[in-house]
Design a protein around this motif. Structure first.
Motif, mmCIF file in Angstrom:
data_model
loop_
_atom_site.group_PDB
_atom_site.id
_atom_site.type_symbol
_atom_site.label_atom_id
_atom_site.label_comp_id
_atom_site.label_asym_id
_atom_site.label_seq_id
_atom_site.Cartn_x
_atom_site.Cartn_y
_atom_site.Cartn_z
ATOM 1 N N VAL A 245 46.351 -44.043 58.449
ATOM 2 C CA VAL A 245 47.644 -44.187 57.789
ATOM 3 C C VAL A 245 48.490 -42.975 58.154
ATOM 4 C CG1 VAL A 245 48.847 -44.544 55.618
ATOM 5 C CG2 VAL A 245 46.524 -45.418 55.895
ATOM 6 N N SER B 19 48.304 -43.018 48.259
ATOM 7 C CA SER B 19 47.042 -43.398 47.645
ATOM 8 C C SER B 19 47.074 -44.841 47.158
ATOM 9 C CB SER B 19 46.700 -42.451 46.482
ATOM 10 O OG SER B 19 47.709 -42.454 45.494
ATOM 11 N N ILE C 56 46.473 -46.983 50.187
ATOM 12 C CA ILE C 56 45.068 -46.912 50.610
ATOM 13 C C ILE C 56 44.177 -47.695 49.656
ATOM 14 C CG2 ILE C 56 43.126 -45.323 50.908
ATOM 15 C CD1 ILE C 56 45.244 -43.293 51.916
ATOM 16 N N LEU D 58 44.182 -51.090 50.792
ATOM 17 C CA LEU D 58 43.358 -51.218 51.997
ATOM 18 C C LEU D 58 41.874 -51.337 51.659
ATOM 19 C CD1 LEU D 58 44.834 -48.652 54.543
ATOM 20 C CD2 LEU D 58 44.809 -51.141 54.740
ATOM 21 N N GLN D 59 41.430 -50.574 50.672
ATOM 22 C CA GLN D 59 40.011 -50.556 50.343
ATOM 23 C C GLN D 59 39.520 -51.925 49.895
ATOM 24 O OE1 GLN D 59 38.338 -48.257 51.335
ATOM 25 N NE2 GLN D 59 39.299 -46.267 51.076
ATOM 26 N N VAL E 273 38.965 -44.778 56.426
ATOM 27 C CA VAL E 273 40.412 -44.604 56.307
ATOM 28 C C VAL E 273 40.737 -43.124 56.466
ATOM 29 C CG1 VAL E 273 42.453 -44.859 54.863
ATOM 30 C CG2 VAL E 273 40.650 -46.593 54.784
ATOM 31 N N VAL F 59 44.070 -40.211 56.918
ATOM 32 C CA VAL F 59 45.493 -39.963 56.707
ATOM 33 C C VAL F 59 45.933 -38.915 57.720
ATOM 34 C CG1 VAL F 59 47.217 -38.948 55.167
ATOM 35 C CG2 VAL F 59 45.576 -40.612 54.283
ATOM 36 N N LEU G 204 44.229 -38.653 47.148
ATOM 37 C CA LEU G 204 43.778 -39.273 48.386
ATOM 38 C C LEU G 204 42.258 -39.350 48.442
ATOM 39 C CD1 LEU G 204 46.244 -37.650 50.944
ATOM 40 C CD2 LEU G 204 46.371 -39.916 49.896
ATOM 41 N N ALA H 151 41.088 -42.122 46.402
ATOM 42 C CA ALA H 151 41.419 -43.414 47.011
ATOM 43 C C ALA H 151 40.439 -43.789 48.108
ATOM 44 C CB ALA H 151 42.837 -43.388 47.562
ATOM 45 N N VAL I 163 39.729 -41.757 51.013
ATOM 46 C CA VAL I 163 40.084 -41.281 52.350
ATOM 47 C C VAL I 163 38.933 -40.465 52.931
ATOM 48 C CG1 VAL I 163 41.649 -39.774 53.641
ATOM 49 C CG2 VAL I 163 42.531 -41.284 51.863
#
Length: 282
Positions: A208, A220, A223, A226-227, A234, A236, A251, A254, A256
């Motif tokens: 991202v 966040s 994301i 996305l999860q 993932v 960033v 983040l 989330a 990442v």
């Protein structure tokens, strides 16, 4: 000679290494009333003042250094702004409010012959300066710290306006798909609604990409969506890792795997430098 504000010493040193210019050692004094005094060594020829304006005090420090290098003998001044604060205030939201980006740009213009700005939030902000501006895109350097084993990567921007950044990082990486989230902001409440893309991300690595991460709230949220689609990992990648408050924690929560930023703002996630891009413009 390269002259740096206190907040931009790392990127200034990297620029000096790229260009071969001398890096000045600037002295600072704080008076009891809080006023700042700066002092630079004697300068012959051009001075390059490097300063990310991450705070109002940093803006003032940049203006003082521009004036100081003239007093020290500089015959020309180039101001490099790795990160320009107030750039997101590029319009007056209601009557009686300033166009803050314009006010700041005009102030900087009074003490320099030329500006080099890295990834302004909106390209049109460059028009607010009263001197020539080179607006450079350093997003490509964000591909450097990405893992070499990215699996069928997808490069996503949080909104359509930033898709060019995602494309730049993808191109620098050499392979991958590009897409974006659709984002709508309610300016009355401040709430942001993110609509997920239709691109397939299951079992793929996702990067991202955005120009700036400030509070991390919108990033966040994107994301988290996305999860639900079972990506592999993932990441960033951001040019300007501002990271206000608990942005990094948001983040991490989330999901990442890693965050990569540049040195336009000196943070723990600053994994690559914009210096080569800036030096090529100087």
């Amino acid at each position: 000679m390269i002259v740096s504000t206190r907040d931009s010493q790392t990127v200034a040193a990297a620029i000096a290494e790229e260009t071969g210019d001398t890096l000045a050692e600037t002295d600072y004094e704080q008076f009891p009333d809080g006023e700042l005094l700066v002092e630079v060594p004697p300068i012959e020829g051009r001075a390059v003042v490097v300063g990310s304006t991450v705070s109002s005090e940093a803006h003032l420090e940049l203006l003082l250094l521009q004036d100081a290098v003239r007093e020290a003998g500089a015959t020309a001044v180039v101001t490099v702004i790795p990160y320009m604060g107030y750039a997101r205030q590029d319009e007056a939201f209601t009557e009686g409010q300033p166009v803050s980006a314009r006010a700041v740009a005009q102030a900087i213009s009074t003490g320099t012959d030329r500006v080099v700005a890295v990834n302004l939030h909106e390209a049109a902000v460059a028009d607010f300066f009263d001197v020539p501006v080179d607006h450079v895109d350093a997003a490509g350097v964000l591909a450097d710290p990405l893992p070499a084993d990215l699996d069928s990567p997808v490069f996503l921007s949080p909104d359509e306006g930033a898709i060019g950044l995602a494309e730049t990082v993808r191109d620098a990486n050499g392979t991958g798909a590009v897409d974006y989230f659709e984002k709508e902001r309610d300016y009355d409440s401040g709430a942001v609604t993110v609509t997920p893309s239709e691109i397939e991300v299951a079992d793929r690595d996702v990067v991202v990409v955005d120009d700036i991460v400030a509070t991390g709230s919108t990033m966040s949220e994107a994301i988290a969506i996305l999860q639900d689609r079972d990506p592999n990992r993932v990441f960033v990648a951001t040019v300007h890792p501002l990271f206000v408050g608990n942005a990094r924690s948001k983040l991490a929560n989330a999901g990442v795997a890693a965050v990569f930023g540049t040195d336009t703002i000196e943070r723990a996630v600053s994994a690559t430098s914009v210096a080569p891009v800036v030096a090529a413009t100087l």
